[in-house]
Design a protein around this motif. Structure first.
Motif, mmCIF file in Angstrom:
data_model
loop_
_atom_site.group_PDB
_atom_site.id
_atom_site.type_symbol
_atom_site.label_atom_id
_atom_site.label_comp_id
_atom_site.label_asym_id
_atom_site.label_seq_id
_atom_site.Cartn_x
_atom_site.Cartn_y
_atom_site.Cartn_z
ATOM 1 N N ASP A 98 1.041 -1.320 -0.170
ATOM 2 C CA ASP A 98 -0.128 0.280 -0.139
ATOM 3 C C ASP A 98 0.483 1.122 0.633
ATOM 4 N N SER A 99 2.278 0.948 -0.649
ATOM 5 C CA SER A 99 2.944 1.976 -0.579
ATOM 6 C C SER A 99 2.801 2.521 -2.160
ATOM 7 N N PRO A 100 3.576 3.466 -2.836
ATOM 8 C CA PRO A 100 4.683 4.086 -3.729
ATOM 9 C C PRO A 100 5.597 2.973 -4.445
ATOM 10 N N PRO A 101 6.218 2.477 -5.101
ATOM 11 C CA PRO A 101 7.306 1.760 -5.470
ATOM 12 C C PRO A 101 8.191 2.264 -5.447
ATOM 13 N N ASP A 102 9.032 1.748 -4.880
ATOM 14 C CA ASP A 102 10.634 1.681 -4.572
ATOM 15 C C ASP A 102 11.354 2.639 -5.493
ATOM 16 N N LEU A 103 11.878 3.655 -4.189
ATOM 17 C CA LEU A 103 12.489 5.225 -5.238
ATOM 18 C C LEU A 103 14.479 4.189 -5.332
ATOM 19 N N LYS A 104 14.116 3.437 -5.971
ATOM 20 C CA LYS A 104 15.616 2.786 -6.049
ATOM 21 C C LYS A 104 15.796 2.070 -7.088
ATOM 22 N N HIS A 194 9.328 16.771 -2.496
ATOM 23 C CA HIS A 194 7.433 16.936 -2.601
ATOM 24 C C HIS A 194 6.917 15.284 -2.406
ATOM 25 N N PRO A 195 7.176 14.179 -2.301
ATOM 26 C CA PRO A 195 7.143 12.600 -2.898
ATOM 27 C C PRO A 195 5.489 12.887 -2.680
ATOM 28 N N LEU A 196 5.671 10.834 -2.921
ATOM 29 C CA LEU A 196 4.390 11.089 -2.553
ATOM 30 C C LEU A 196 3.981 10.541 -1.526
ATOM 31 N N PRO A 197 2.532 10.851 -1.454
ATOM 32 C CA PRO A 197 2.345 9.474 0.333
ATOM 33 C C PRO A 197 3.277 8.654 0.352
ATOM 34 N N GLY A 198 3.844 8.248 1.330
ATOM 35 C CA GLY A 198 4.519 7.561 1.588
ATOM 36 C C GLY A 198 5.615 6.675 0.638
ATOM 37 N N GLU A 199 5.767 7.630 0.154
ATOM 38 C CA GLU A 199 7.367 7.527 -0.854
ATOM 39 C C GLU A 199 8.492 7.277 0.058
ATOM 40 N N LYS A 200 8.970 6.552 -0.169
ATOM 41 C CA LYS A 200 10.652 5.718 0.007
ATOM 42 C C LYS A 200 10.997 5.128 -1.075
ATOM 43 N N GLY A 201 12.990 5.047 -0.088
ATOM 44 C CA GLY A 201 13.926 4.713 -1.205
ATOM 45 C C GLY A 201 13.511 3.413 -1.555
ATOM 46 N N CYS A 202 13.769 2.962 -0.471
ATOM 47 C CA CYS A 202 13.182 1.213 0.257
ATOM 48 C C CYS A 202 11.580 1.561 1.073
ATOM 49 N N GLY A 203 10.958 0.881 0.859
ATOM 50 C CA GLY A 203 10.241 0.492 1.478
ATOM 51 C C GLY A 203 10.261 -0.656 3.080
ATOM 52 N N ALA A 204 8.989 -0.154 3.613
ATOM 53 C CA ALA A 204 9.738 -0.841 4.915
ATOM 54 C C ALA A 204 9.463 -3.073 4.640
ATOM 55 N N GLN A 223 17.213 2.644 8.661
ATOM 56 C CA GLN A 223 16.731 3.066 9.532
ATOM 57 C C GLN A 223 16.224 1.408 9.460
ATOM 58 N N VAL A 224 16.286 1.235 11.171
ATOM 59 C CA VAL A 224 15.545 -0.371 11.681
ATOM 60 C C VAL A 224 14.035 0.409 12.653
ATOM 61 N N LYS A 225 13.441 -0.815 12.567
ATOM 62 C CA LYS A 225 12.514 -0.566 13.310
ATOM 63 C C LYS A 225 12.551 -1.708 14.385
ATOM 64 N N ALA A 226 11.816 -0.667 16.290
ATOM 65 C CA ALA A 226 12.155 -1.126 17.583
ATOM 66 C C ALA A 226 11.837 -2.056 17.449
ATOM 67 N N ASN A 261 13.832 -8.352 11.282
ATOM 68 C CA ASN A 261 13.562 -7.173 11.946
ATOM 69 C C ASN A 261 13.342 -6.038 11.126
ATOM 70 N N VAL A 262 12.144 -5.587 10.660
ATOM 71 C CA VAL A 262 11.484 -4.462 9.785
ATOM 72 C C VAL A 262 12.928 -3.342 9.356
ATOM 73 N N HIS A 263 12.765 -2.678 8.566
ATOM 74 C CA HIS A 263 13.866 -1.584 7.922
ATOM 75 C C HIS A 263 14.296 -1.202 6.644
ATOM 76 N N ARG A 264 14.134 -0.252 6.478
ATOM 77 C CA ARG A 264 13.414 0.766 5.219
ATOM 78 C C ARG A 264 14.427 1.388 5.789
ATOM 79 N N VAL A 265 14.617 3.022 3.785
ATOM 80 C CA VAL A 265 15.407 3.966 3.296
ATOM 81 C C VAL A 265 15.066 4.868 3.125
ATOM 82 N N ILE A 266 15.413 5.760 3.867
ATOM 83 C CA ILE A 266 15.356 7.121 3.216
ATOM 84 C C ILE A 266 16.491 7.884 3.238
#
Length: 324
Positions: A98-104, A194-204, A223-226, A261-266
């Motif tokens: 439910d997020s935009p495609p990864d920006l990578k 001005h990224p799209l809502p939820g847009e990231k380099g790499c989604g969670a 980033q790593v989710k606690a 663990n869940v992680h992402r890149v912004i």
């Protein structure tokens, strides 16, 4: 979006002791691995043994590849490969639902198998030849050398993980026979103003396989989710180290005692970001079944047995759909 915390630092582990002839030295590292894997499934490693000159060459070759004209990169598109090798353009993967495609954009390399190899002829998942780009003459030799070096460190870590789980040190050695692994070059352009809502380099997301060795540049953005909150923990580059994280297979093997663990890149740096993850998978025929040392108190397992190959097929379908 949840706040980011700088108060929780990922463990940093010197793994040189895993090469010691003394069991006590190896157990000391295993104890640190156990704590890190139960705490968050993410940690840094130092004294890994990979030549710094080789690391610099990998980073240089990666940047040179992504600087090629689009026509050169698309000539080795992953869509031309039956085993998911080659170039993947921007926004081709969606790791967070439910997020935009990864920006990578990326480039995939695996264990090279000729087209007449029995595993390739049998149509086994992700088994086959690599594609190599034109315009970067040193790319193939550098990446093959690095693939071998990263594989060696992965094998060493798997022996350390076995000790950490009160298993024989060679428990995971069969995983190394005809093992699969993926080396992936990644390029993240800066996060748009001005990224799209939820847009990231790499989604969670969590990683699919056993473990990942991540080589980062100096840009940051991981980033790593606690485990016990919605906080995101920065995992900035540490010179001379790798970030290592466990994948879903280890979590499944350990009945979730060890975390994937869940992680992402912004990439908020305003400049280009490059990273090189090495995903160690293992023998695709391996059946992942809860380890005896990790069963629940009542002797139950949270997951049924599954082969690594079947697990990967399911995960690829979930992130690529009918493009897998």
């Amino acid at each position: 979006m949840s706040a980011t915390s700088a108060s929780f630092n990922l463990p940093l582990i010197d793994i040189s002791g895993l090469r010691s002839n003394l069991l006590s030295d190896r157990m000391k590292v295993a104890d640190e691995l156990r704590e890190a894997c139960q705490r968050c499934g993410f940690f840094y490693i130092t004294n890994h043994g990979i030549d710094p000159q080789l690391i610099r060459a990998v980073q240089e070759q990666s940047e040179q590849f992504f600087a090629l004209p689009s026509s050169n990169k698309l000539a080795v598109s992953k869509t031309l490969s039956p085993c998911n090798r080659g170039y993947e353009p921007l926004r081709a993967q969606t790791l967070e639902a439910d997020s935009p495609p990864d920006l990578k954009e990326g480039f995939y390399i695996g264990v090279h198998l000729d087209e007449d190899n029995p595993r390739v002829l049998a149509g086994r998942f992700n088994q086959g030849p690599n594609q190599w780009p034109q315009g970067v003459p040193e790319f193939k030799a550098v990446m093959e050398a690095y693939f071998a070096a990263a594989f060696e460190v992965s094998a060493l870590l798997m022996r350390g993980l076995a000790l950490s789980l009160d298993l024989a040190e060679d428990h995971f050695d069969p995983l190394m026979m005809d093992a699969s692994a993926t080396l992936r070059m990644l390029h993240y352009p800066p996060q748009p103003p001005h990224p799209l809502p939820g847009e990231k380099g790499c989604g969670a997301h969590t990683d699919f396989g056993a473990l990942t060795l991540l080589l980062q540049d100096t840009t940051g953005g991981l980033q790593v989710k606690a485990i016990d909150s919605d906080e995101w923990i920065d995992a900035p580059p540490v010179e001379g180290s790798y970030v290592v994280n466990l994948g879903d297979m280890i979590s499944r093997w350990t009945n979730e005692r060890y975390h994937s663990n869940v992680h992402r890149v912004i990439n908020r740096s305003g400049r280009e970001r490059y990273s090189v993850p090495f995903f160690f998978t293992g023998n695709m025929d391996t059946v992942v079944e809860c380890l005896a040392t990790c069963l629940s108190a009542d002797g139950t397992a949270k997951y049924p047995p599954i082969t690594i190959e079947k697990h990967f097929m399911e995960r690829y379908l979930s992130t690529y759909g009918d493009r897998a």
